[in-house]
Design a protein around this motif. Structure first.
Motif, PDB file in Angstrom:
ATOM      1  N   ARG A  32       0.815  -1.211   0.000  1.00 37.66           N
ATOM      2  CA  ARG A  32       0.000   0.000   0.000  1.00 37.66           C
ATOM      3  C   ARG A  32       0.851   1.265   0.000  1.00 37.66           C
ATOM      4  O   ARG A  32       0.496   2.272  -0.606  1.00 37.66           O
ATOM      5  CB  ARG A  32      -0.932  -0.012   1.218  1.00 37.66           C
ATOM      6  CG  ARG A  32      -1.978   1.056   1.208  1.00 37.66           C
ATOM      7  CD  ARG A  32      -3.033   0.828   2.268  1.00 37.66           C
ATOM      8  NE  ARG A  32      -2.518   0.872   3.615  1.00 37.66           N
ATOM      9  CZ  ARG A  32      -2.266   1.997   4.292  1.00 37.66           C
ATOM     10  NH1 ARG A  32      -2.485   3.158   3.737  1.00 37.66           N
ATOM     11  NH2 ARG A  32      -1.815   1.949   5.522  1.00 37.66           N
ATOM     12  N   TRP A  34       4.189   1.449  -0.991  1.00 38.00           N
ATOM     13  CA  TRP A  34       5.387   1.334  -1.834  1.00 38.00           C
ATOM     14  C   TRP A  34       5.634   2.582  -2.686  1.00 38.00           C
ATOM     15  O   TRP A  34       6.685   3.207  -2.602  1.00 38.00           O
ATOM     16  CB  TRP A  34       5.288   0.095  -2.716  1.00 38.00           C
ATOM     17  CG  TRP A  34       6.573  -0.184  -3.438  1.00 38.00           C
ATOM     18  CD1 TRP A  34       7.005   0.350  -4.611  1.00 38.00           C
ATOM     19  CD2 TRP A  34       7.621  -1.032  -2.980  1.00 38.00           C
ATOM     20  NE1 TRP A  34       8.239  -0.129  -4.931  1.00 38.00           N
ATOM     21  CE2 TRP A  34       8.643  -0.981  -3.945  1.00 38.00           C
ATOM     22  CE3 TRP A  34       7.792  -1.840  -1.852  1.00 38.00           C
ATOM     23  CZ2 TRP A  34       9.829  -1.707  -3.816  1.00 38.00           C
ATOM     24  CZ3 TRP A  34       8.964  -2.566  -1.733  1.00 38.00           C
ATOM     25  CH2 TRP A  34       9.962  -2.486  -2.710  1.00 38.00           C
ATOM     26  N   HIS A  35       4.671   2.947  -3.527  1.00 37.43           N
ATOM     27  CA  HIS A  35       4.879   4.069  -4.457  1.00 37.43           C
ATOM     28  C   HIS A  35       5.073   5.381  -3.710  1.00 37.43           C
ATOM     29  O   HIS A  35       5.923   6.195  -4.089  1.00 37.43           O
ATOM     30  CB  HIS A  35       3.731   4.169  -5.462  1.00 37.43           C
ATOM     31  CG  HIS A  35       3.684   3.005  -6.396  1.00 37.43           C
ATOM     32  ND1 HIS A  35       4.637   2.789  -7.356  1.00 37.43           N
ATOM     33  CD2 HIS A  35       2.812   1.968  -6.481  1.00 37.43           C
ATOM     34  CE1 HIS A  35       4.355   1.678  -8.009  1.00 37.43           C
ATOM     35  NE2 HIS A  35       3.261   1.159  -7.495  1.00 37.43           N
ATOM     36  N   ARG A  36       4.327   5.576  -2.666  1.00 39.83           N
ATOM     37  CA  ARG A  36       4.457   6.805  -1.878  1.00 39.83           C
ATOM     38  C   ARG A  36       5.842   6.893  -1.231  1.00 39.83           C
ATOM     39  O   ARG A  36       6.469   7.960  -1.221  1.00 39.83           O
ATOM     40  CB  ARG A  36       3.367   6.830  -0.812  1.00 39.83           C
ATOM     41  CG  ARG A  36       3.312   8.110  -0.066  1.00 39.83           C
ATOM     42  CD  ARG A  36       2.049   8.162   0.764  1.00 39.83           C
ATOM     43  NE  ARG A  36       2.236   9.135   1.814  1.00 39.83           N
ATOM     44  CZ  ARG A  36       1.706   9.040   3.007  1.00 39.83           C
ATOM     45  NH1 ARG A  36       0.933   8.021   3.312  1.00 39.83           N
ATOM     46  NH2 ARG A  36       1.925   9.954   3.906  1.00 39.83           N
ATOM     47  N   MET A  38       8.625   5.443  -2.304  1.00 39.64           N
ATOM     48  CA  MET A  38       9.648   5.653  -3.339  1.00 39.64           C
ATOM     49  C   MET A  38       9.664   7.106  -3.800  1.00 39.64           C
ATOM     50  O   MET A  38      10.730   7.706  -3.974  1.00 39.64           O
ATOM     51  CB  MET A  38       9.425   4.721  -4.537  1.00 39.64           C
ATOM     52  CG  MET A  38       9.540   3.234  -4.235  1.00 39.64           C
ATOM     53  SD  MET A  38      11.027   2.752  -3.373  1.00 39.64           S
ATOM     54  CE  MET A  38      10.309   2.111  -1.861  1.00 39.64           C
ATOM     55  N   ARG A  39       8.474   7.700  -3.971  1.00 39.82           N
ATOM     56  CA  ARG A  39       8.411   9.123  -4.352  1.00 39.82           C
ATOM     57  C   ARG A  39       9.031  10.000  -3.273  1.00 39.82           C
ATOM     58  O   ARG A  39       9.785  10.921  -3.569  1.00 39.82           O
ATOM     59  CB  ARG A  39       6.963   9.543  -4.598  1.00 39.82           C
ATOM     60  CG  ARG A  39       6.412   9.125  -5.940  1.00 39.82           C
ATOM     61  CD  ARG A  39       5.096   9.818  -6.258  1.00 39.82           C
ATOM     62  NE  ARG A  39       4.089   9.688  -5.209  1.00 39.82           N
ATOM     63  CZ  ARG A  39       3.218   8.698  -5.108  1.00 39.82           C
ATOM     64  NH1 ARG A  39       3.207   7.728  -6.015  1.00 39.82           N
ATOM     65  NH2 ARG A  39       2.344   8.664  -4.132  1.00 39.82           N
ATOM     66  N   ARG A  42      12.887   9.669  -3.340  1.00 38.31           N
ATOM     67  CA  ARG A  42      13.496  10.405  -4.455  1.00 38.31           C
ATOM     68  C   ARG A  42      13.400  11.914  -4.229  1.00 38.31           C
ATOM     69  O   ARG A  42      14.320  12.662  -4.554  1.00 38.31           O
ATOM     70  CB  ARG A  42      12.845  10.010  -5.776  1.00 38.31           C
ATOM     71  CG  ARG A  42      13.254   8.620  -6.249  1.00 38.31           C
ATOM     72  CD  ARG A  42      12.774   8.336  -7.650  1.00 38.31           C
ATOM     73  NE  ARG A  42      11.321   8.319  -7.765  1.00 38.31           N
ATOM     74  CZ  ARG A  42      10.551   7.250  -7.586  1.00 38.31           C
ATOM     75  NH1 ARG A  42      11.096   6.087  -7.300  1.00 38.31           N
ATOM     76  NH2 ARG A  42       9.256   7.329  -7.721  1.00 38.31           N
ATOM     77  N   LEU A  66      10.864  -2.890   1.514  1.00 38.30           N
ATOM     78  CA  LEU A  66      10.441  -1.519   1.215  1.00 38.30           C
ATOM     79  C   LEU A  66      11.484  -0.523   1.718  1.00 38.30           C
ATOM     80  O   LEU A  66      11.845   0.419   1.005  1.00 38.30           O
ATOM     81  CB  LEU A  66       9.083  -1.226   1.847  1.00 38.30           C
ATOM     82  CG  LEU A  66       8.562   0.184   1.608  1.00 38.30           C
ATOM     83  CD1 LEU A  66       7.060   0.162   1.402  1.00 38.30           C
ATOM     84  CD2 LEU A  66       8.901   1.118   2.733  1.00 38.30           C
ATOM     85  N   ALA A  70      13.602   1.959  -0.671  1.00 38.48           N
ATOM     86  CA  ALA A  70      13.528   3.417  -0.497  1.00 38.48           C
ATOM     87  C   ALA A  70      14.930   3.997  -0.370  1.00 38.48           C
ATOM     88  O   ALA A  70      15.233   5.036  -0.968  1.00 38.48           O
ATOM     89  CB  ALA A  70      12.687   3.767   0.731  1.00 38.48           C
ATOM     90  N   ALA A  73      16.357   3.978  -3.821  1.00 41.67           N
ATOM     91  CA  ALA A  73      15.732   5.010  -4.657  1.00 41.67           C
ATOM     92  C   ALA A  73      16.282   6.385  -4.331  1.00 41.67           C
ATOM     93  O   ALA A  73      16.393   7.246  -5.213  1.00 41.67           O
ATOM     94  CB  ALA A  73      14.210   4.994  -4.465  1.00 41.67           C
TER      95      ALA A  73
END
Length: 80
Positions: A32, A34-36, A38-39, A42, A66, A70, A73
């Protein structure tokens, strides 16, 4: 496992950005967030990236993955 679902908050400090995780950072929580995460990792460039895990209830291999992803990333520590 029971307990609150994983949550992620970010905060800026004088040293960089801290990703603070709470709840269960298990397979469902990692997926849930993951994308948040990674953003956020970065976006922390070029400063340092830290993790606050004090409020975690559970951490499994998916959660550890995760955190490692991160960190990757974000890239290398510019101060190193």
């Amino acid at each position: 496992m029971s307990g609150p679902a994983a949550e992620l908050t970010t905060r800026k400090t004088e040293h960089g950005t801290v990703l603070a995780f709470s709840g269960r950072l298990d397979m469902a929580g990692a997926a849930r967030l993951w994308h948040r995460a990674m953003r956020a990792a970065r976006a922390a460039r070029p400063g340092t990236l830290g993790f606050d895990l004090r409020a975690l209830g559970d951490l499994d291999m998916a959660g550890a993955t995760l955190l490692a992803a991160a960190e990757a990333a974000h890239g290398p520590d510019p101060a190193a």
